[in-house]
Design a protein around this motif. Sequence first.
Motif, PDB file in Angstrom:
ATOM      1  N   ARG A 117       0.835  -1.200   0.000  1.00 30.83           N
ATOM      2  CA  ARG A 117       0.000   0.000   0.000  1.00 30.83           C
ATOM      3  C   ARG A 117       0.869   1.248   0.000  1.00 30.83           C
ATOM      4  NH1 ARG A 117      -4.613   1.718   4.535  1.00 30.83           N
ATOM      5  NH2 ARG A 117      -4.903   3.847   3.761  1.00 30.83           N
ATOM      6  N   LYS A 118       0.581   2.171  -0.905  1.00 37.12           N
ATOM      7  CA  LYS A 118       1.339   3.417  -0.968  1.00 37.12           C
ATOM      8  C   LYS A 118       0.495   4.494  -1.635  1.00 37.12           C
ATOM      9  CE  LYS A 118       4.784   3.320  -3.892  1.00 37.12           C
ATOM     10  NZ  LYS A 118       5.972   2.846  -4.625  1.00 37.12           N
ATOM     11  N   ASN A 119       0.840   5.740  -1.398  1.00 36.85           N
ATOM     12  CA  ASN A 119       0.175   6.862  -2.052  1.00 36.85           C
ATOM     13  C   ASN A 119       0.888   7.132  -3.369  1.00 36.85           C
ATOM     14  OD1 ASN A 119      -1.581   7.142   0.101  1.00 36.85           O
ATOM     15  ND2 ASN A 119      -0.279   8.621   1.154  1.00 36.85           N
ATOM     16  N   LEU A 120       0.161   7.029  -4.465  1.00 37.11           N
ATOM     17  CA  LEU A 120       0.761   7.067  -5.791  1.00 37.11           C
ATOM     18  C   LEU A 120       0.744   8.458  -6.427  1.00 37.11           C
ATOM     19  CD1 LEU A 120       1.976   5.289  -8.074  1.00 37.11           C
ATOM     20  CD2 LEU A 120      -0.352   5.010  -8.940  1.00 37.11           C
ATOM     21  N   LEU A 121      -0.436   9.124  -6.416  1.00 40.55           N
ATOM     22  CA  LEU A 121      -0.600  10.361  -7.175  1.00 40.55           C
ATOM     23  C   LEU A 121      -1.427  11.396  -6.418  1.00 40.55           C
ATOM     24  CD1 LEU A 121      -1.581   8.724 -10.585  1.00 40.55           C
ATOM     25  CD2 LEU A 121       0.669   9.670 -10.021  1.00 40.55           C
ATOM     26  N   GLY A 122      -1.302  12.647  -6.869  1.00 42.54           N
ATOM     27  CA  GLY A 122      -2.143  13.724  -6.387  1.00 42.54           C
ATOM     28  C   GLY A 122      -2.872  14.370  -7.554  1.00 42.54           C
ATOM     29  N   ASN A 123      -3.888  15.221  -7.247  1.00 43.84           N
ATOM     30  CA  ASN A 123      -4.687  15.849  -8.296  1.00 43.84           C
ATOM     31  C   ASN A 123      -5.303  17.132  -7.755  1.00 43.84           C
ATOM     32  OD1 ASN A 123      -6.030  16.154 -10.782  1.00 43.84           O
ATOM     33  ND2 ASN A 123      -6.641  14.013 -10.857  1.00 43.84           N
ATOM     34  N   GLU A 124      -6.084  17.823  -8.576  1.00 39.56           N
ATOM     35  CA  GLU A 124      -6.789  19.031  -8.165  1.00 39.56           C
ATOM     36  C   GLU A 124      -8.255  18.941  -8.560  1.00 39.56           C
ATOM     37  OE1 GLU A 124      -4.363  22.113 -10.132  1.00 39.56           O
ATOM     38  OE2 GLU A 124      -3.893  22.832  -8.114  1.00 39.56           O
ATOM     39  N   VAL A 125      -9.097  19.728  -7.869  1.00 40.34           N
ATOM     40  CA  VAL A 125     -10.527  19.797  -8.174  1.00 40.34           C
ATOM     41  C   VAL A 125     -10.798  21.098  -8.926  1.00 40.34           C
ATOM     42  CG1 VAL A 125     -12.833  20.030  -7.195  1.00 40.34           C
ATOM     43  CG2 VAL A 125     -11.223  18.422  -6.192  1.00 40.34           C
ATOM     44  N   VAL A 126     -11.519  20.987 -10.051  1.00 35.67           N
ATOM     45  CA  VAL A 126     -11.802  22.180 -10.858  1.00 35.67           C
ATOM     46  C   VAL A 126     -13.279  22.237 -11.252  1.00 35.67           C
ATOM     47  CG1 VAL A 126      -9.451  22.307 -11.772  1.00 35.67           C
ATOM     48  CG2 VAL A 126     -11.209  21.019 -13.029  1.00 35.67           C
ATOM     49  N   LEU A 127     -13.726  23.447 -11.519  1.00 35.85           N
ATOM     50  CA  LEU A 127     -15.069  23.693 -12.041  1.00 35.85           C
ATOM     51  C   LEU A 127     -14.942  23.873 -13.547  1.00 35.85           C
ATOM     52  CD1 LEU A 127     -18.113  24.403 -11.620  1.00 35.85           C
ATOM     53  CD2 LEU A 127     -17.377  26.792 -11.337  1.00 35.85           C
ATOM     54  N   ILE A 128     -15.751  23.137 -14.310  1.00 30.52           N
ATOM     55  CA  ILE A 128     -15.681  23.222 -15.768  1.00 30.52           C
ATOM     56  C   ILE A 128     -17.028  23.611 -16.365  1.00 30.52           C
ATOM     57  CG2 ILE A 128     -13.813  21.534 -15.973  1.00 30.52           C
ATOM     58  CD1 ILE A 128     -15.974  19.477 -16.847  1.00 30.52           C
ATOM     59  N   ALA A 129     -16.941  24.155 -17.572  1.00 28.71           N
ATOM     60  CA  ALA A 129     -18.125  24.477 -18.370  1.00 28.71           C
ATOM     61  C   ALA A 129     -17.756  24.218 -19.820  1.00 28.71           C
ATOM     62  CB  ALA A 129     -18.538  25.926 -18.165  1.00 28.71           C
ATOM     63  N   SER A 130     -18.738  24.251 -20.706  1.00 31.78           N
ATOM     64  CA  SER A 130     -18.437  24.042 -22.121  1.00 31.78           C
ATOM     65  C   SER A 130     -17.602  25.202 -22.652  1.00 31.78           C
ATOM     66  CB  SER A 130     -19.723  23.900 -22.938  1.00 31.78           C
ATOM     67  OG  SER A 130     -20.376  25.154 -23.021  1.00 31.78           O
ATOM     68  N   GLN A 131     -16.891  24.957 -23.747  1.00 27.26           N
ATOM     69  CA  GLN A 131     -16.023  25.980 -24.315  1.00 27.26           C
ATOM     70  C   GLN A 131     -16.800  27.251 -24.704  1.00 27.26           C
ATOM     71  OE1 GLN A 131     -12.918  26.336 -24.522  1.00 27.26           O
ATOM     72  NE2 GLN A 131     -11.894  24.360 -24.454  1.00 27.26           N
ATOM     73  N   THR A 132     -18.054  27.087 -25.035  1.00 22.12           N
ATOM     74  CA  THR A 132     -18.851  28.231 -25.495  1.00 22.12           C
ATOM     75  C   THR A 132     -19.647  28.910 -24.380  1.00 22.12           C
ATOM     76  OG1 THR A 132     -20.673  26.740 -26.074  1.00 22.12           O
ATOM     77  CG2 THR A 132     -19.072  27.257 -27.805  1.00 22.12           C
ATOM     78  N   ALA A 133     -19.569  28.357 -23.163  1.00 23.96           N
ATOM     79  CA  ALA A 133     -20.361  28.904 -22.055  1.00 23.96           C
ATOM     80  C   ALA A 133     -19.863  30.289 -21.649  1.00 23.96           C
ATOM     81  CB  ALA A 133     -20.302  27.957 -20.868  1.00 23.96           C
ATOM     82  N   THR A 134     -20.790  31.134 -21.254  1.00 28.10           N
ATOM     83  CA  THR A 134     -20.456  32.472 -20.742  1.00 28.10           C
ATOM     84  C   THR A 134     -21.174  32.679 -19.420  1.00 28.10           C
ATOM     85  OG1 THR A 134     -22.293  33.484 -21.969  1.00 28.10           O
ATOM     86  CG2 THR A 134     -20.129  33.435 -23.048  1.00 28.10           C
ATOM     87  N   GLY A 135     -20.663  33.603 -18.623  1.00 26.89           N
ATOM     88  CA  GLY A 135     -21.344  33.933 -17.374  1.00 26.89           C
ATOM     89  C   GLY A 135     -20.995  33.025 -16.215  1.00 26.89           C
ATOM     90  N   ILE A 136     -20.062  32.073 -16.406  1.00 30.11           N
ATOM     91  CA  ILE A 136     -19.615  31.204 -15.309  1.00 30.11           C
ATOM     92  C   ILE A 136     -18.106  31.373 -15.184  1.00 30.11           C
ATOM     93  CG2 ILE A 136     -19.546  28.871 -14.364  1.00 30.11           C
ATOM     94  CD1 ILE A 136     -21.810  28.129 -16.241  1.00 30.11           C
ATOM     95  N   SER A 137     -17.682  32.042 -14.121  1.00 29.37           N
ATOM     96  CA  SER A 137     -16.254  32.282 -13.942  1.00 29.37           C
ATOM     97  C   SER A 137     -15.743  31.869 -12.569  1.00 29.37           C
ATOM     98  CB  SER A 137     -15.929  33.767 -14.167  1.00 29.37           C
ATOM     99  OG  SER A 137     -16.653  34.568 -13.248  1.00 29.37           O
ATOM    100  N   ASN A 138     -16.642  31.454 -11.674  1.00 34.47           N
ATOM    101  CA  ASN A 138     -16.234  31.000 -10.350  1.00 34.47           C
ATOM    102  C   ASN A 138     -17.332  30.130  -9.752  1.00 34.47           C
ATOM    103  OD1 ASN A 138     -18.203  32.822  -9.059  1.00 34.47           O
ATOM    104  ND2 ASN A 138     -16.777  34.459  -9.653  1.00 34.47           N
ATOM    105  N   PHE A 139     -17.072  29.559  -8.592  1.00 30.98           N
ATOM    106  CA  PHE A 139     -18.036  28.646  -7.962  1.00 30.98           C
ATOM    107  C   PHE A 139     -19.309  29.388  -7.545  1.00 30.98           C
ATOM    108  CE2 PHE A 139     -14.098  26.252  -7.526  1.00 30.98           C
ATOM    109  CZ  PHE A 139     -14.508  24.959  -7.782  1.00 30.98           C
ATOM    110  N   GLN A 140     -19.193  30.638  -7.150  1.00 30.00           N
ATOM    111  CA  GLN A 140     -20.371  31.399  -6.717  1.00 30.00           C
ATOM    112  C   GLN A 140     -21.378  31.576  -7.857  1.00 30.00           C
ATOM    113  OE1 GLN A 140     -17.251  32.078  -5.759  1.00 30.00           O
ATOM    114  NE2 GLN A 140     -17.577  31.577  -3.578  1.00 30.00           N
ATOM    115  N   ASP A 141     -20.886  31.553  -9.090  1.00 27.60           N
ATOM    116  CA  ASP A 141     -21.787  31.723 -10.241  1.00 27.60           C
ATOM    117  C   ASP A 141     -22.759  30.555 -10.403  1.00 27.60           C
ATOM    118  OD1 ASP A 141     -20.821  34.193 -10.946  1.00 27.60           O
ATOM    119  OD2 ASP A 141     -19.337  33.405 -12.362  1.00 27.60           O
TER     120      ASP A 141
END
Length: 270
Positions: A117-141
């Motif tokens: 047993r060992k810790n292999l990898l790390g990662n990050e959590v992100v908010l995504i939208a479609s490439q054409t989406a507008t009006g979403i720039s942060n989690f509060q949106d």
Amino acid sequence: MKSKRFFSLTTWILVAFLAVVGCNQVTNNTRDVTSTPQAQGTELIISVAASMQDAMKAIEPLYRDKYPNSKITYNFGSSGSLQQQIEQGAPVDVFISAAEKQIEALDQKNLLVPSTRKNLLGNEVVLIASQTATGISNFQDLTNNQVQRFSIGEPESVPAGQYAQEVLTALNLYDVIKPKIVFAKDVRQVLSYVETGNVDAGIVYATDAQSSNQVKVVATAPKDSHKPIIYPIAVIQRSQNQEAAQEFVQFLSSDTAKQVFEKYGFTPLN
């Protein structure tokens, strides 16, 4: 005189025949004794968190270059589902989870080889939208009326969903936007929902977002808003190929494998 010559010739032929048969038998026996599992080929079944599938598929041919007689079969899915499969006796040699919760549960039931047993990898959590989406720039949106449907993985079985819930709770958003949430069976389904426009936004790992040219990252979760993202790995106790399974685990910590993981956005851990 002729009779004696005939008898001698016949005897010589018989002796020669028995000698050839004996040699063949020794050769066959020797082949059986020296044949090893590695020579015959070893098949490993690797249960892997869905978010790792691109990187793991890229690693497979590199592993085969070093161990040409080995065969890798991947079983991708949510870490919780894979954990349940192992608990129910599924034939698995190695498990890579997207969170420590699932590995710890198996360890508590003595289903792992502890030394592997060992810790292999790390990662990050992100908010995504479609490439054409507008009006979403942060989690509060996500609270805006423009966002009608929003997806995360099922928190009970999908680590990415668990991390997403932690982030939204830390930002005091979870209860507000819960009616908009579409829960997914794994993180790749969240990605697919955003790609196809079935939802307006979603929370995935940074590595999932990197794998798609149909989505964009609009925000990265603050590191203090969720538990550290760790991908642990271990050999399963009931594996019939423990030596080969341990070799596979070691290979994933090699410089060759680390380069692949980094290419796909993961952070190799010591």
